[in-house]
Design a protein around this motif. Sequence first.
Motif, PDB file in Angstrom:
ATOM      1  N   SER A 176     -23.805  31.619 -10.037  1.00 56.05           N
ATOM      2  CA  SER A 176     -23.707  32.400  -8.800  1.00 56.05           C
ATOM      3  C   SER A 176     -22.710  33.542  -8.936  1.00 56.05           C
ATOM      4  CB  SER A 176     -23.310  31.480  -7.645  1.00 56.05           C
ATOM      5  OG  SER A 176     -22.027  30.924  -7.873  1.00 56.05           O
ATOM      6  N   LYS A 177     -21.598  33.262  -9.641  1.00 50.23           N
ATOM      7  CA  LYS A 177     -20.632  34.341  -9.870  1.00 50.23           C
ATOM      8  C   LYS A 177     -21.239  35.443 -10.737  1.00 50.23           C
ATOM      9  CE  LYS A 177     -16.565  31.340  -9.427  1.00 50.23           C
ATOM     10  NZ  LYS A 177     -15.372  30.786 -10.114  1.00 50.23           N
ATOM     11  N   GLU A 178     -21.992  35.015 -11.766  1.00 50.52           N
ATOM     12  CA  GLU A 178     -22.626  36.015 -12.633  1.00 50.52           C
ATOM     13  C   GLU A 178     -23.624  36.862 -11.841  1.00 50.52           C
ATOM     14  OE1 GLU A 178     -22.007  36.775 -15.674  1.00 50.52           O
ATOM     15  OE2 GLU A 178     -20.558  35.220 -16.167  1.00 50.52           O
ATOM     16  N   ILE A 179     -24.351  36.212 -10.943  1.00 54.10           N
ATOM     17  CA  ILE A 179     -25.304  36.965 -10.127  1.00 54.10           C
ATOM     18  C   ILE A 179     -24.569  37.934  -9.210  1.00 54.10           C
ATOM     19  CG2 ILE A 179     -27.046  36.716  -8.317  1.00 54.10           C
ATOM     20  CD1 ILE A 179     -27.909  34.141  -9.619  1.00 54.10           C
ATOM     21  N   GLY A 180     -23.406  37.506  -8.693  1.00 59.27           N
ATOM     22  CA  GLY A 180     -22.619  38.429  -7.872  1.00 59.27           C
ATOM     23  C   GLY A 180     -22.155  39.632  -8.656  1.00 59.27           C
ATOM     24  N   VAL A 181     -21.695  39.369  -9.888  1.00 60.83           N
ATOM     25  CA  VAL A 181     -21.266  40.506 -10.740  1.00 60.83           C
ATOM     26  C   VAL A 181     -22.445  41.423 -11.035  1.00 60.83           C
ATOM     27  CG1 VAL A 181     -20.345  41.093 -13.016  1.00 60.83           C
ATOM     28  CG2 VAL A 181     -19.359  39.189 -11.732  1.00 60.83           C
ATOM     29  N   THR A 196     -18.551  40.455 -19.043  1.00 57.58           N
ATOM     30  CA  THR A 196     -18.440  39.207 -18.288  1.00 57.58           C
ATOM     31  C   THR A 196     -18.384  38.035 -19.253  1.00 57.58           C
ATOM     32  OG1 THR A 196     -20.816  39.123 -18.155  1.00 57.58           O
ATOM     33  CG2 THR A 196     -19.691  40.146 -16.330  1.00 57.58           C
ATOM     34  N   PRO A 197     -17.589  37.004 -18.928  1.00 60.50           N
ATOM     35  CA  PRO A 197     -17.522  35.832 -19.829  1.00 60.50           C
ATOM     36  C   PRO A 197     -18.806  35.024 -19.775  1.00 60.50           C
ATOM     37  CG  PRO A 197     -16.268  35.442 -17.829  1.00 60.50           C
ATOM     38  CD  PRO A 197     -16.703  36.874 -17.777  1.00 60.50           C
ATOM     39  N   LYS A 198     -19.117  34.426 -20.878  1.00 64.29           N
ATOM     40  CA  LYS A 198     -20.310  33.596 -20.941  1.00 64.29           C
ATOM     41  C   LYS A 198     -20.049  32.250 -20.289  1.00 64.29           C
ATOM     42  CE  LYS A 198     -22.286  35.558 -25.152  1.00 64.29           C
ATOM     43  NZ  LYS A 198     -22.792  35.267 -26.492  1.00 64.29           N
ATOM     44  N   ALA A 199     -21.072  31.741 -19.676  1.00 62.95           N
ATOM     45  CA  ALA A 199     -20.945  30.438 -19.022  1.00 62.95           C
ATOM     46  C   ALA A 199     -20.932  29.326 -20.068  1.00 62.95           C
ATOM     47  CB  ALA A 199     -22.088  30.217 -18.044  1.00 62.95           C
ATOM     48  N   ARG A 200     -20.310  28.232 -19.669  1.00 63.88           N
ATOM     49  CA  ARG A 200     -20.231  27.091 -20.579  1.00 63.88           C
ATOM     50  C   ARG A 200     -21.611  26.461 -20.766  1.00 63.88           C
ATOM     51  NH1 ARG A 200     -16.743  21.566 -19.564  1.00 63.88           N
ATOM     52  NH2 ARG A 200     -17.331  20.496 -21.492  1.00 63.88           N
ATOM     53  N   THR A 201     -21.969  26.247 -21.989  1.00 64.69           N
ATOM     54  CA  THR A 201     -23.279  25.666 -22.293  1.00 64.69           C
ATOM     55  C   THR A 201     -23.249  24.150 -22.063  1.00 64.69           C
ATOM     56  OG1 THR A 201     -23.666  27.367 -23.927  1.00 64.69           O
ATOM     57  CG2 THR A 201     -25.081  25.425 -24.023  1.00 64.69           C
ATOM     58  N   ILE A 202     -24.237  23.674 -21.323  1.00 60.06           N
ATOM     59  CA  ILE A 202     -24.331  22.246 -21.020  1.00 60.06           C
ATOM     60  C   ILE A 202     -25.534  21.691 -21.759  1.00 60.06           C
ATOM     61  CG2 ILE A 202     -24.529  20.540 -19.183  1.00 60.06           C
ATOM     62  CD1 ILE A 202     -23.397  22.603 -17.286  1.00 60.06           C
ATOM     63  N   ARG A 203     -25.273  20.723 -22.618  1.00 60.29           N
ATOM     64  CA  ARG A 203     -26.365  20.130 -23.395  1.00 60.29           C
ATOM     65  C   ARG A 203     -26.310  18.608 -23.248  1.00 60.29           C
ATOM     66  NH1 ARG A 203     -24.420  24.191 -26.772  1.00 60.29           N
ATOM     67  NH2 ARG A 203     -25.948  25.838 -27.241  1.00 60.29           N
ATOM     68  N   PRO A 204     -27.453  17.964 -23.356  1.00 63.13           N
ATOM     69  CA  PRO A 204     -27.444  16.494 -23.284  1.00 63.13           C
ATOM     70  C   PRO A 204     -26.663  15.890 -24.434  1.00 63.13           C
ATOM     71  CG  PRO A 204     -29.597  17.309 -23.971  1.00 63.13           C
ATOM     72  CD  PRO A 204     -28.802  18.506 -23.560  1.00 63.13           C
ATOM     73  N   ARG A 205     -25.831  14.921 -24.128  1.00 62.17           N
ATOM     74  CA  ARG A 205     -24.996  14.271 -25.129  1.00 62.17           C
ATOM     75  C   ARG A 205     -25.658  12.993 -25.622  1.00 62.17           C
ATOM     76  NH1 ARG A 205     -19.046  14.993 -22.206  1.00 62.17           N
ATOM     77  NH2 ARG A 205     -19.126  17.269 -22.088  1.00 62.17           N
ATOM     78  N   GLY A 206     -25.177  12.555 -26.792  1.00 57.53           N
ATOM     79  CA  GLY A 206     -25.796  11.387 -27.387  1.00 57.53           C
ATOM     80  C   GLY A 206     -25.160  10.072 -27.011  1.00 57.53           C
TER      81      GLY A 206
END
Length: 489
Positions: A67-72, A3-13
């Motif tokens: 949610s898609k990852e949980i479905g998989v 399964t593809p990894k989800a995009r990482t969301i990090r706080p920006r400066g």
Amino acid sequence: MKTPKARTIRPRGTPWILGLIGVLVLVPLALILPLAAVAAVSGLAIVGGALLWRRLSAFAVAQEVVSKEIGVLSQRLVKLEAVTAALIQSRTQGSAADSSARLPDEAVKALDARLDAGIEEVTAEIGILSGIVRELAAVVASQDGDIARLRVQAQAPEPKPVPQAAPIRARPAPAATVPPETEPVAPPMRLVPRTTLPAARPSDHFATDADAALLIEAFDGEGLEVFLQPVVTLPQRKVVAYEALARLKVGDAVYAPETFLPVLERHGRTTALDRRMLQRVATIARHLQGRGSPASVSYSLTPHSLFEPGFLRSLGRLVSEGPELAGRVVIALPQSSWRSLDAEQAALLAGLRGRIGFVMDRPIDLRFDPTALAERGITQVKVAAALLLRPLDREARPDIALEDLVTSLARAGIRLVATGVEAETEVPDLIDLDVPLAQGGVFAAPRAVRSEVLSASPEAAPPPPPSPDPPPSPPPQRRPFRDFLRRAG
């Protein structure tokens, strides 16, 4: 398939840099041009809201990915379950087949290999999902911090324009502006509760530390008193039981539990209140037995005492010291406490059955399960008359009619007690509902128990003259003719 990894969301400066620049610019601007500073802050708030909306959109996208990852993952688990079931079935068939057959063994090895591969794949999926969840938690925490900072920035410039408004009022300098500022004087308002402490009962009573200290001192001393209110049968109005009510005397005033219980809860004295009240309840029950009265005495415990270590075990010792008190001392717990008992509390209360009576009071709804209540050992259910005679919300209504509810409780050996009956016109309605017991000021008001009864030792014989401490049976009262017609109709 991985399964593809989800995009990482990090706080920006970028937002933080813009905010720092805005603060460095706005602070001097607020000193020179306050209105311009307010407009600039509003613009920054709009920009910050747009950035926050963008982050929330990214968070929504990440949530969809999760949610898609949980479905998989659920599909993988279903597949793993199917493989496991097939493996168990093949092993069962292999044990029943002849030892000469080798094909099931090969199939079992193949299934084992598929099972190992499936377990490894599911383990990898779980590791990926755990990482995504951790990243989402970090993003949510950062967004909460952003929202809190935006609120602080939005509220910070508000007091700055206030100094500008002050000189505007000072320019005309009319003399009429001084009296409105001196009329609402705060000191008299603060002194009113303190001067009326013994007589009045304001909502914020004993709010100060000094007033609370007076109450605690009275509680530790001789300020705790016991009042008795009878429980009568309907329609005969014969006294069958009493309820012990705690009262606290502070100075010349006597206060009810709703006034002093919050203070005792803050100081951790509610369990001490219950212990002292139960000892006095046992003394009163012993006194009533000596007079030949079959009436029992109940007392409503505070929910906090259930979680006090050793409190429930002390109840057993209280009754074991006087076997003649079996069934005469009754404890009442609120409906919420009966519903939230843990295993240890339920076991300790079950060990007290037959020695101490149980009552459920202070209900939040009328959805009773008579069978479950009877299994707990509850013999009475106390319900306010207002809940029985007034319309209720849909969540609080019972699944059956009120008349059938009283009947179902009676079938389980539980008697319904209507409390808080303060009007004579409510009595015929309660009789129409077949309520067997009632309690309230219309029958008899609570009366104080004399100190001679409470100070009597358990071994001492009961005094020969009858004591007027417990309220006597109320005399027959004349009912209005309108109530008679309602009963007849």
